[in-house]
Design an enzyme around this catalytic site. Structure first.
Site, short mmCIF file in Angstrom:
data_model
loop_
_atom_site.label_atom_id
_atom_site.label_comp_id
_atom_site.label_asym_id
_atom_site.label_seq_id
_atom_site.Cartn_x
_atom_site.Cartn_y
_atom_site.Cartn_z
N HIS A 240 0.82 -1.21 0.00
CA HIS A 240 0.00 0.00 0.00
C HIS A 240 0.86 1.27 0.00
O HIS A 240 0.78 2.09 -0.90
CB HIS A 240 -0.91 0.02 1.23
CG HIS A 240 -1.90 -1.09 1.28
ND1 HIS A 240 -2.98 -1.19 0.41
CD2 HIS A 240 -2.02 -2.16 2.11
CE1 HIS A 240 -3.70 -2.26 0.71
NE2 HIS A 240 -3.14 -2.86 1.73
O1 RIB Z 1 -4.96 0.71 4.26
C1 RIB Z 1 -3.55 0.64 4.23
C2 RIB Z 1 -2.94 1.74 5.02
O2 RIB Z 1 -3.29 1.61 6.40
C3 RIB Z 1 -1.41 1.71 4.99
O3 RIB Z 1 -0.92 3.02 5.12
C4 RIB Z 1 -1.06 0.90 6.19
O4 RIB Z 1 0.24 1.22 6.70
C5 RIB Z 1 -2.11 1.34 7.17
O5 RIB Z 1 -1.66 2.54 7.78
#
Ligand code: RIB
Ligand code: CA
Length: 327
Positions: A240
């Site tokens: 992500h």
């Molecule tokens: O949904 C994914 C996000 O939420 C990423 O930034 C992960 O590190 C969590 O913070």
């Protein structure tokens, strides 16, 4: 490109920080920490430890918000990131230094003022610090060149709830402020980050690197990987936060639509990012009227992004050639 990363490290945050320090295009001016994957003290400690591991004592860390703007902190997610925020894979070294005295909001304001029109903020956690910085300096959104956000879900389900993505759910009020300000925003949400994953074999290669960053990943990745295998049937890991960084490094790999976006703050959909697609009876319903359009990533060349991230991660950890990227 001058960049400050606002982060809640967090395992995929850690990967993004490793990548950023292995990307010559970036002039990393600092890390600002925020609650999210773990509490603020854990996130701040991890940010300092990560910079020690990649030998970047020149990069300051500014401690940020412990709680959302208008609600209590929902708490950490140890089942995903571990109690220690880095996978609970064993003790990590203690930080060799302290964060700077400024708060994250103050650091963002001062850095933007020192580099007017040149600063990119890469926000990969809840957006509380950015909202607080706007309160501190209401013209901040005219000083910052752009904001790239890992978060939200425009046309796909959430990951924290059926409705909402984790960063937006953590502080919807802050996100709605950030998406309504005058700075150019690009939202790198689940619409594209759920398309970018590293295969298990490549994860193994990165974890086997006989270096400090390699040993960090060997501690950090197994828990995250087993969580994703158990909940998503994935062989490997989602990237992500690194995908949001890739949007800075290789923007042509992303297809972006421009819509005004509101963030739900009420009821069971709290945290849902709602773009106004212009296809309703009233092209711009009242809650979206007057709101700026932001760039919403709606498609991605996943193999191109994985290839870039895998190459950079291999460099960052000193791994042998890690083979073809997944998709
Ligand atoms: O949904 C994914 C996000 O939420 C990423 O930034 C992960 O590190 C969590 O913070
Ligand atoms: Ca994060």
């Amino acid at each position: 490109m001058k960049v400050v990363i606002d982060t809640d490290p967090g395992i995929d945050d850690a990967l993004a920080i490793l990548l950023a320090t292995a990307s010559p295009e970036l002039d990393l001016l600092g890390l600002t920490t925020v609650f999210g994957n773990c509490a603020i003290d854990v996130a701040t400690r991890n940010a300092l430890v990560l910079l020690d591991i990649v030998r970047r004592p020149d990069v300051p860390v500014a401690r940020g918000a412990a709680d959302p703007l208008a609600s209590p902190y929902l708490g950490p997610v140890p089942q995903v990131h571990g109690v220690d925020g880095l996978g609970d894979g064993g003790p990590s070294p203690s930080p060799t230094r302290e964060p700077v005295a400024q708060s994250a909001a103050e650091f963002l304001c001062r850095t933007a003022a020192a580099h007017p029109g040149e600063l990119t903020i890469l926000a990969i956690g809840p957006l509380t610090n950015l909202a607080l910085a706007l309160r501190l300096r209401p013209d901040l959104d005219t000083l910052v060149e752009r904001v790239v956000v890992m978060g939200g879900n425009a046309l796909v389900p959430g990951n924290a709830t059926p409705a909402a993505e984790a960063n937006m759910r953590s502080d919807p009020e802050a996100a709605d402020v950030v998406f309504g300000a005058r700075w150019p925003v690009t939202m790198v949400g689940l619409d594209v980050t759920h398309r970018v994953s590293l295969r298990g074999a490549d994860v193994d290669r990165l974890m086997s690197a006989p270096t400090e960053p390699g040993r960090l990943l060997a501690r950090a990745l197994p828990l995250y990987r087993s969580f994703l295998e158990r909940t998503n049937g994935l062989d490997g890991i989602y990237l992500h936060d690194p995908t949001a960084l890739a949007c800075l490094l290789d923007p042509a790999a992303f297809a972006v639509s421009r819509w005004p976006v509101r963030v739900e703050t009420q009821g069971i959909s709290r945290g849902k990012t709602w773009p106004s697609l212009g296809d309703t009876d009233d092209a711009t319903p009242a809650p979206w009227q007057g709101r700026p359009e932001i760039g919403v990533c709606v498609d991605v060349d996943a193999s191109r992004v994985v290839g870039l991230l895998l190459d950079r991660l291999s460099t960052a950890v000193g791994a042998a050639d890690a083979g073809e990227g997944g998709g």
